[in-house]
Motif scaffolding. Sequence first.
Motif, mmCIF file in Angstrom:
data_model
loop_
_atom_site.group_PDB
_atom_site.id
_atom_site.type_symbol
_atom_site.label_atom_id
_atom_site.label_comp_id
_atom_site.label_asym_id
_atom_site.label_seq_id
_atom_site.Cartn_x
_atom_site.Cartn_y
_atom_site.Cartn_z
ATOM 1 N N CYS A 2 0.833 -1.213 0.000
ATOM 2 C CA CYS A 2 0.000 0.000 0.000
ATOM 3 C C CYS A 2 0.866 1.260 0.000
ATOM 4 C CB CYS A 2 -0.887 -0.037 1.232
ATOM 5 S SG CYS A 2 -1.771 1.482 1.524
ATOM 6 N N ILE A 3 0.436 2.249 -0.776
ATOM 7 C CA ILE A 3 1.155 3.526 -0.772
ATOM 8 C C ILE A 3 0.370 4.610 -0.031
ATOM 9 C CG2 ILE A 3 2.477 3.086 -2.897
ATOM 10 C CD1 ILE A 3 0.318 4.876 -4.317
ATOM 11 N N LEU A 4 -0.632 4.199 0.723
ATOM 12 C CA LEU A 4 -1.400 5.091 1.601
ATOM 13 C C LEU A 4 -2.055 6.249 0.852
ATOM 14 C CD1 LEU A 4 1.303 5.211 4.411
ATOM 15 C CD2 LEU A 4 -0.679 3.706 4.342
ATOM 16 N N CYS A 5 -2.639 5.940 -0.274
ATOM 17 C CA CYS A 5 -3.264 7.001 -1.054
ATOM 18 C C CYS A 5 -4.679 7.310 -0.577
ATOM 19 C CB CYS A 5 -3.285 6.624 -2.529
ATOM 20 S SG CYS A 5 -4.501 5.357 -2.908
ATOM 21 N N SER A 6 -5.269 6.417 0.180
ATOM 22 C CA SER A 6 -6.613 6.550 0.772
ATOM 23 C C SER A 6 -7.767 6.485 -0.224
ATOM 24 C CB SER A 6 -6.725 7.812 1.642
ATOM 25 O OG SER A 6 -7.065 8.948 0.865
ATOM 26 N N CYS A 37 -9.154 3.798 -1.319
ATOM 27 C CA CYS A 37 -10.069 2.757 -0.843
ATOM 28 C C CYS A 37 -10.900 3.272 0.317
ATOM 29 C CB CYS A 37 -9.293 1.507 -0.447
ATOM 30 S SG CYS A 37 -8.000 1.796 0.761
ATOM 31 N N PHE A 62 -6.694 3.757 8.044
ATOM 32 C CA PHE A 62 -5.271 3.633 8.358
ATOM 33 C C PHE A 62 -5.084 3.455 9.852
ATOM 34 C CE2 PHE A 62 -5.078 6.388 4.478
ATOM 35 C CZ PHE A 62 -4.634 5.371 3.655
ATOM 36 N N ILE A 77 -2.708 0.253 6.069
ATOM 37 C CA ILE A 77 -4.123 0.184 5.702
ATOM 38 C C ILE A 77 -4.655 -1.132 6.238
ATOM 39 C CG2 ILE A 77 -3.680 -0.888 3.448
ATOM 40 C CD1 ILE A 77 -6.486 1.607 4.082
ATOM 41 N N CYS A 124 -7.380 0.832 -6.484
ATOM 42 C CA CYS A 124 -6.084 0.794 -5.810
ATOM 43 C C CYS A 124 -5.006 0.893 -6.888
ATOM 44 C CB CYS A 124 -5.924 -0.497 -5.020
ATOM 45 S SG CYS A 124 -4.337 -0.590 -4.187
ATOM 46 N N PRO A 125 -4.188 1.949 -6.832
ATOM 47 C CA PRO A 125 -3.230 2.140 -7.929
ATOM 48 C C PRO A 125 -2.082 1.126 -7.904
ATOM 49 C CG PRO A 125 -2.974 3.864 -6.275
ATOM 50 C CD PRO A 125 -4.153 3.040 -5.854
ATOM 51 N N VAL A 126 -1.976 0.384 -6.799
ATOM 52 C CA VAL A 126 -0.898 -0.606 -6.689
ATOM 53 C C VAL A 126 -1.509 -1.969 -6.389
ATOM 54 C CG1 VAL A 126 0.758 1.116 -5.921
ATOM 55 C CG2 VAL A 126 -0.572 -0.127 -4.233
#
Lengths: 161, 526
Positions: B148-152, B154, B169, B178, B198-200
């Motif tokens: 996770c890159i913590l983009c929020s 989701c 988080f 997350i 989710c971008p990743v």
Amino acid sequence: MTIGVKKVARPEKMSFGESLYLLEIMKGLAVTMGHFLHNIAHNKDIPTIEYPEVRRTMPARFRGCHRLMKRPDGSPRCVACYMCATACPAKCITIVAGESPDPAVEKYPVRFDIDMLRCVFCGQCVEACPCDAIRMDTGWHTPPEDTREKLIYMIDKLLEK
Amino acid sequence: MPNFTINGIAATVPDGTTILSAAHTIGIEIPHYCYHPKLSIAGNCRMCLVEVEKFPKLQIACNTVVTEGMVVRSDTEKVRKAVTGVLELMLIHHPVDCPICDQAGECGLQNYYMKFGLHKSRYDLEDKVHKKKVQDIGGQIVLDAERCILCSRCVRFLQEITKTGEMDFFQRADHSEISIFPGRKLDNDYTGNLADICPVGALTSKDFRFKCRVWFLSGVESICPGCSNGCNIVADFKGDILYRLKPRRNDDVNQTWMCDLGRLEYRKANESRLLVPVLREGGKPVAASWDEVLMTSAMRFREAAEKHGPGSVAVIASPQSSNEELFLAKKLASEILKTETIGFTSRTPGDGLSDDFLIKADKTPNSRGAQLLGFAEEGFGRAVKAISDGKIRALLIFGTALSDLSDAEVESLLSKVPFVAHVGTGDGAVSRAAHAVLPSASFAERGGTFTNFAGRVQRFRRGFAPRGKARNDIEIIVGLANRLGAGWKFDGEESVFKALSEASAPFSGMSYESLGSGGQAVAEGR
Ligand code: SF4
Ligand code: SF4
Ligand code: SF4
Ligand code: SF4
Ligand code: FES
């Protein structure tokens, strides 16, 4: 003895002599006979060898038969990422991925076949593997088999080496 | 309407447009992770940094509104360095397990690393913070917190779209993670979208897990056949196997989402398919050629009509068929077979789940189209009554299932008809009772249009050739009609649609061109 390529132009129309056929067949047999007698006289120069009693020495950097590497616990090192199958120009690697019972491994190959009859021994698969899980052996080539099926190497065979 | 320039290109955009979307409209892509067109703006990933004249520091493009005379640059060395720095920070604790990550090939980190990163890691492998991997958090999702890159995205999706708020988080700093709230599971009908946004590879699909690498897939624009909402989708396939359905943006229909039930619709196109034409004479099914089944069916229909009058023939259409197919089926019934015993039903087995967002109770993609093209739901009741009264001597039936009838009910109903011809994709009670089975193409194997519940006509396209010996329905109907002396010259779905739009008022003036990829509403709803 070097093997060259001799280009023979096809005549537009056959001459009378050629259209008799028999004459041409004689000429052909003469060439064959010539080689036969030449080979008897110069036995040492024959390019063919008496495999399997006699074998060629392979170049040191030759890479032939594939093997899959193992982890210390004996499970395959391969994680079924399909990099080798993607890189393979002959499309001869078939992988089916599965969920590994070991959560630290996560993904493993349920099936991993290489069709050695289609492989062109380019080594792209070895190059592509991010896990050093597939290698090709030096010093020997794919041993001959009597059926096609035996030349499709399954995961067990690839791992046992 | 402020005027501004970006990378030297001048443009005018509506008030309140952010730099990121303004740039997008003129074809300049600004890298981003946390921004999503259908979610609120979080501005936390810092990937979208751009240089704005007169601002001392770089600004985030996703949350800076364009003002009059603004001069923006996204192509300077300063911006590049900043973006590379952001990316390096994100990758510090990243496991980079791309070989076993299903996101690989369509991953935001991979793509931007190739574009902006290409740096060597300055961080020791041993120092990476580890988090929980392979967590089944319910729904269709597997969570790998480490990626996770913590983009929020989701978190915002679950708060703003489904309003169920299952994830958030936890912890601080390097250990921020997350996770799903303790003791909870994802509990909504839209979980599959999490894997898309989710971008990743932190949230990936449980269903698609390890099935195929994404770069082997080809996609085709399609429409979800799961319910009458008609969500726009891309159907991903390899060879003749469908692997997954993903939503395609259409702000008039499904925005960028689709439901979990619809996502699994692809299975029907893969499983228990009818692949060869079959004739069942005297109870024993025998594989036959297309010519044989079409010939036999045509003969039996003609025979029934001649001996017992056109009232002894019935056609039951399917709301799984496209508008084009329904148009031809109607034409066949009224012009060639001259029967009035026609109908369709949108009833299907199951509980007909629905909500006030996308999911509709009508689980068929084209019942509206069937109604508009002259098939009535009441007709189905009449047809069934005629069948059980033994009045029907030859029946043409479309679709895999028959209403919500059980297998035994279907069997006893169809046993009353001396000749049943079945056009369908899947094996079931209907095909087992039919005397002629005409296997047809799945929604990914043929092209056409569906009309959704709101009267929007939308195109779905052919991805690959029909499996086995199956054929597309248009060919089948035309084949049957021509063997009954129709002399039709339709060649593919576009020519049928042309005839349809000329013959049917709600569709007048429409063409495949005017439908485009987003569809068009029928006349009454326009
Ligand atoms: S050596 Fe080349 S052809 Fe053979 S399996 Fe590897 S990549 Fe494929
Ligand atoms: S590239 Fe290596 S790890 Fe990946 S599937 Fe091939 S052998 Fe396995
Ligand atoms: S999320 Fe992206 S970068 Fe990370 S392991 Fe998966 S594919 Fe690789
Ligand atoms: S799980 Fe994915 S969507 Fe959610 S915060 Fe992490 S990277 Fe973003
Ligand atoms: S996209 Fe702008 S901060 Fe994330």
